[in-house]
Design a protein around this motif. Sequence first.
Motif, PDB file in Angstrom:
ATOM      1  N   GLU A 140       0.820  -1.205   0.000  1.00 21.15           N
ATOM      2  CA  GLU A 140       0.000   0.000   0.000  1.00 21.15           C
ATOM      3  C   GLU A 140       0.852   1.253   0.000  1.00 21.15           C
ATOM      4  N   TRP A 141       0.181   2.374  -0.315  1.00 15.85           N
ATOM      5  CA  TRP A 141       0.801   3.685  -0.295  1.00 15.85           C
ATOM      6  C   TRP A 141      -0.140   4.645   0.431  1.00 15.85           C
ATOM      7  N   LEU A 142       0.427   5.494   1.271  1.00 17.44           N
ATOM      8  CA  LEU A 142      -0.341   6.495   1.997  1.00 17.44           C
ATOM      9  C   LEU A 142       0.355   7.837   1.848  1.00 17.44           C
ATOM     10  N   ILE A 143      -0.354   8.809   1.290  1.00 22.82           N
ATOM     11  CA  ILE A 143       0.162  10.165   1.115  1.00 22.82           C
ATOM     12  C   ILE A 143      -0.589  11.071   2.083  1.00 22.82           C
ATOM     13  N   THR A 144       0.130  11.773   2.946  1.00 20.99           N
ATOM     14  CA  THR A 144      -0.505  12.565   3.994  1.00 20.99           C
ATOM     15  C   THR A 144      -0.310  14.060   3.787  1.00 20.99           C
ATOM     16  N   ARG A 145      -1.333  14.803   4.197  1.00 24.65           N
ATOM     17  CA  ARG A 145      -1.237  16.251   4.363  1.00 24.65           C
ATOM     18  C   ARG A 145      -1.550  16.558   5.828  1.00 24.65           C
ATOM     19  N   THR A 146      -1.940  17.778   6.152  1.00 25.10           N
ATOM     20  CA  THR A 146      -2.162  18.138   7.545  1.00 25.10           C
ATOM     21  C   THR A 146      -3.366  17.413   8.136  1.00 25.10           C
ATOM     22  N   HIS A 147      -4.480  17.447   7.438  1.00 23.05           N
ATOM     23  CA  HIS A 147      -5.697  16.848   7.967  1.00 23.05           C
ATOM     24  C   HIS A 147      -6.285  15.774   7.061  1.00 23.05           C
ATOM     25  N   GLY A 148      -5.653  15.473   5.962  1.00 24.26           N
ATOM     26  CA  GLY A 148      -6.194  14.484   5.037  1.00 24.26           C
ATOM     27  C   GLY A 148      -5.109  13.895   4.180  1.00 24.26           C
ATOM     28  N   GLY A 149      -5.508  12.972   3.295  1.00 23.85           N
ATOM     29  CA  GLY A 149      -4.526  12.339   2.433  1.00 23.85           C
ATOM     30  C   GLY A 149      -5.172  11.358   1.487  1.00 23.85           C
ATOM     31  N   LEU A 150      -4.338  10.593   0.815  1.00 20.46           N
ATOM     32  CA  LEU A 150      -4.779   9.617  -0.176  1.00 20.46           C
ATOM     33  C   LEU A 150      -4.199   8.257   0.160  1.00 20.46           C
ATOM     34  N   TYR A 151      -5.051   7.225   0.057  1.00 15.58           N
ATOM     35  CA  TYR A 151      -4.659   5.844   0.370  1.00 15.58           C
ATOM     36  C   TYR A 151      -4.898   4.968  -0.846  1.00 15.58           C
ATOM     37  N   ILE A 152      -3.897   4.164  -1.208  1.00 12.17           N
ATOM     38  CA  ILE A 152      -4.008   3.220  -2.316  1.00 12.17           C
ATOM     39  C   ILE A 152      -3.442   1.883  -1.854  1.00 12.17           C
ATOM     40  N   SER A 153      -4.182   0.810  -2.100  1.00 16.67           N
ATOM     41  CA  SER A 153      -3.763  -0.514  -1.636  1.00 16.67           C
ATOM     42  C   SER A 153      -4.038  -1.556  -2.704  1.00 16.67           C
ATOM     43  N   ALA A 154      -3.123  -2.509  -2.846  1.00  9.35           N
ATOM     44  CA  ALA A 154      -3.309  -3.659  -3.729  1.00  9.35           C
ATOM     45  C   ALA A 154      -3.020  -4.926  -2.931  1.00  9.35           C
ATOM     46  N   GLY A 155      -3.909  -5.901  -3.010  1.00  8.73           N
ATOM     47  CA  GLY A 155      -3.730  -7.121  -2.224  1.00  8.73           C
ATOM     48  C   GLY A 155      -4.458  -8.300  -2.819  1.00  8.73           C
ATOM     49  N   GLN A 156      -4.307  -9.429  -2.143  1.00  9.80           N
ATOM     50  CA  GLN A 156      -4.980 -10.648  -2.580  1.00  9.80           C
ATOM     51  C   GLN A 156      -5.377 -11.479  -1.377  1.00  9.80           C
ATOM     52  N   ALA A 157      -6.606 -11.977  -1.412  1.00 13.24           N
ATOM     53  CA  ALA A 157      -7.099 -12.908  -0.406  1.00 13.24           C
ATOM     54  C   ALA A 157      -7.001 -14.320  -0.957  1.00 13.24           C
ATOM     55  N   PHE A 158      -6.685 -15.277  -0.071  1.00 13.87           N
ATOM     56  CA  PHE A 158      -6.416 -16.649  -0.497  1.00 13.87           C
ATOM     57  C   PHE A 158      -7.482 -17.580   0.084  1.00 13.87           C
ATOM     58  N   PHE A 159      -8.249 -18.207  -0.793  1.00 14.96           N
ATOM     59  CA  PHE A 159      -9.305 -19.112  -0.355  1.00 14.96           C
ATOM     60  C   PHE A 159      -9.773 -19.957  -1.536  1.00 14.96           C
ATOM     61  N   THR A 160     -10.510 -21.012  -1.225  1.00 18.51           N
ATOM     62  CA  THR A 160     -11.182 -21.838  -2.225  1.00 18.51           C
ATOM     63  C   THR A 160     -12.587 -22.126  -1.716  1.00 18.51           C
ATOM     64  N   GLN A 161     -13.601 -21.812  -2.509  1.00 23.36           N
ATOM     65  CA  GLN A 161     -14.969 -22.081  -2.119  1.00 23.36           C
ATOM     66  C   GLN A 161     -15.838 -22.227  -3.359  1.00 23.36           C
ATOM     67  N   GLN A 162     -17.138 -22.419  -3.140  1.00 24.09           N
ATOM     68  CA  GLN A 162     -18.064 -22.606  -4.253  1.00 24.09           C
ATOM     69  C   GLN A 162     -19.145 -21.524  -4.218  1.00 24.09           C
ATOM     70  N   THR A 163     -19.662 -21.221  -5.409  1.00 23.50           N
ATOM     71  CA  THR A 163     -20.823 -20.369  -5.556  1.00 23.50           C
ATOM     72  C   THR A 163     -21.688 -20.964  -6.667  1.00 23.50           C
TER      73      THR A 163
ATOM     74  N   GLY B 282     -32.440 -24.792 -12.481  1.00 26.66           N
ATOM     75  CA  GLY B 282     -31.590 -24.995 -11.316  1.00 26.66           C
ATOM     76  C   GLY B 282     -30.287 -24.228 -11.410  1.00 26.66           C
ATOM     77  N   SER B 283     -29.364 -24.545 -10.500  1.00 30.19           N
ATOM     78  CA  SER B 283     -28.098 -23.826 -10.404  1.00 30.19           C
ATOM     79  C   SER B 283     -26.918 -24.729 -10.724  1.00 30.19           C
ATOM     80  N   ARG B 284     -25.858 -24.098 -11.207  1.00 29.23           N
ATOM     81  CA  ARG B 284     -24.614 -24.809 -11.498  1.00 29.23           C
ATOM     82  C   ARG B 284     -23.546 -24.371 -10.508  1.00 29.23           C
ATOM     83  N   VAL B 285     -22.790 -25.329  -9.984  1.00 31.15           N
ATOM     84  CA  VAL B 285     -21.716 -25.020  -9.049  1.00 31.15           C
ATOM     85  C   VAL B 285     -20.529 -24.412  -9.786  1.00 31.15           C
ATOM     86  N   VAL B 286     -19.959 -23.368  -9.201  1.00 33.50           N
ATOM     87  CA  VAL B 286     -18.757 -22.740  -9.739  1.00 33.50           C
ATOM     88  C   VAL B 286     -17.691 -22.774  -8.649  1.00 33.50           C
ATOM     89  N   ASP B 287     -16.523 -23.313  -8.978  1.00 25.91           N
ATOM     90  CA  ASP B 287     -15.396 -23.341  -8.044  1.00 25.91           C
ATOM     91  C   ASP B 287     -14.621 -22.034  -8.149  1.00 25.91           C
TER      92      ASP B 287
END
Length: 221
Positions: free
Chosen positions: A60-83, A95-100
């Motif tokens: 991530e990156w955080l740019i600050t000023r006196t009372h405010g700023g800008l935040y930018i983040s890049a990430g990844q969550a790790f999991f396996t599930q179905q929908t 009906g429905s089809r399972v998606v991994d």
Amino acid sequence: MRTIRALTIAAAIVAALPSLATAQYGRGFTDAWFWGVKAGGITLADSGQAYKQAPEAGVEWLITRTHGGLYISAGQAFFTQQTFVARDPASADSGSRVVDVKNLRKLDVAVMGFPGDYQRFHPYAGVGFALSEVASAVPRGPFSNSGQLAFATQTIQDSKVGFSPLFIAGGQYRLRLASVFGQATISPAQKNFILYNGRPWSFGYEIGLRYNIGTSIDRDH
């Protein structure tokens, strides 16, 4: 595993900069540019509408000023599930089809506010947006015809990316070599997102290190 290993190495580098310790300790929070690494978790609903925890890592990156700023983040969550997606476009009652589903990539951008004026501890809150993309989503067979496969593939492509508001709150504490932080995020789940699964909210929690790489403004000489 490669992502986690890379972030672990980056965190070690941040914590192993003794030659710059004095400069880091003397830099303030205001008008600064922070680079950071983090780890934590994200709460998502599974196919049974039950909330599940998934580990997460990012930069991530955080740019600050006196009372405010800008935040930018890049990430990844790790999991396996179905929908689920609809099985047949020709019949609403087919009906429905399972998606991994596997892993989730995230890009967060927020405008930040810094209430109060403190020497080392700095609380903050922000609002912005979260862009989420499922890394892998594979529909299960059988497919009785090519139309069913094409329909499932297109449905997944149309719903594997989600865009939603983001709310963030946390605090940062300055140490000698770097600053440590902890924060929580909440984001409403979009109904057309493949990981919606009937639950209206997604939650995140993170801790990490931020390193002050210098000023975020051009100073007159």
